[in-house]
Design an enzyme around this catalytic site. Sequence first.
Site, PDB file in Angstrom:
ATOM      1  N   ASP A  89      54.420  68.982  -0.266  1.00 53.13           N
ATOM      2  CA  ASP A  89      53.624  69.902  -0.699  1.00 53.13           C
ATOM      3  C   ASP A  89      52.497  70.076   0.560  1.00 53.13           C
ATOM      4  OD1 ASP A  89      51.924  67.649  -0.061  1.00 53.13           O
ATOM      5  OD2 ASP A  89      52.818  66.481  -1.169  1.00 53.13           O
ATOM      6  N   HIS A 104      61.749  67.639   4.417  1.00 49.05           N
ATOM      7  CA  HIS A 104      62.814  67.505   2.896  1.00 49.05           C
ATOM      8  C   HIS A 104      62.250  69.270   2.873  1.00 49.05           C
ATOM      9  CE1 HIS A 104      63.128  63.044   2.654  1.00 49.05           C
ATOM     10  NE2 HIS A 104      63.865  63.795   3.470  1.00 49.05           N
TER      11      HIS A 104
END
Length: 229
Positions: A89, A104
């Site tokens: 996010d 990631h």
Amino acid sequence: MKKLVVLTGAGISAESGIKTFRDSDGLWEGHDVQEVATPEGFRKNPALVLEFYNQRRRQLHDVEPNAGHFILAELENHFDVHIVTQNVDNLHERAGSTKVLHLHGELLKVRSTRDEHHILDWTTDLVLGDTDKNGHQLRPHIVWFGEAVPALEEAIDLAEQADFFAVVGTSLQVYPAAGLLHYAQPNVPVFYIDPKPAIIYDLRNPLEVISEPASTGMVVLKERLLAKS
């Protein structure tokens, strides 16, 4: 200005309403992780994988940073703060942090299935037929299981340079990210914030465990760091 390196995980985003990576039953939002977070899963059913991340992207528009994110951003007034996050996010950035390394990948980016360096900003749904300029299908800019972690070397370099190292909201079960704190120099204080902290083995550093959620644990961390600076 002393360098503070912070490894963050799903726990800090969970307090904003983003579900942690896997539920206790081993499923991620009702899906087997192998179906939605591996190259094999994407080859088998690309439409399912794209829709899975579309749902995650939509959810991201409905949540806000929490106190843990904001305190990390405020610490830039006192330290050279570098965040290494396992989260995909953008809540750290939205809270005001300026140096965020995503191990990631990022939900709000996509990349070409043919050229991994062809990366685009993307805020809406991604569907079959969305292609790069050469006609190759786009995919989420996410590091799936079985794929290399391109940012790992940069993260290791940061860990080796840290004057303080903090781990916030992670079970320390996902490698190679979980091993980053072992790259801190032996005299560097390590702080670990998590309501259910894992046992850390073979750590050469002075360690303080703060068994609290990220939002309240970050208040304690800020006090500790300012006292030492």
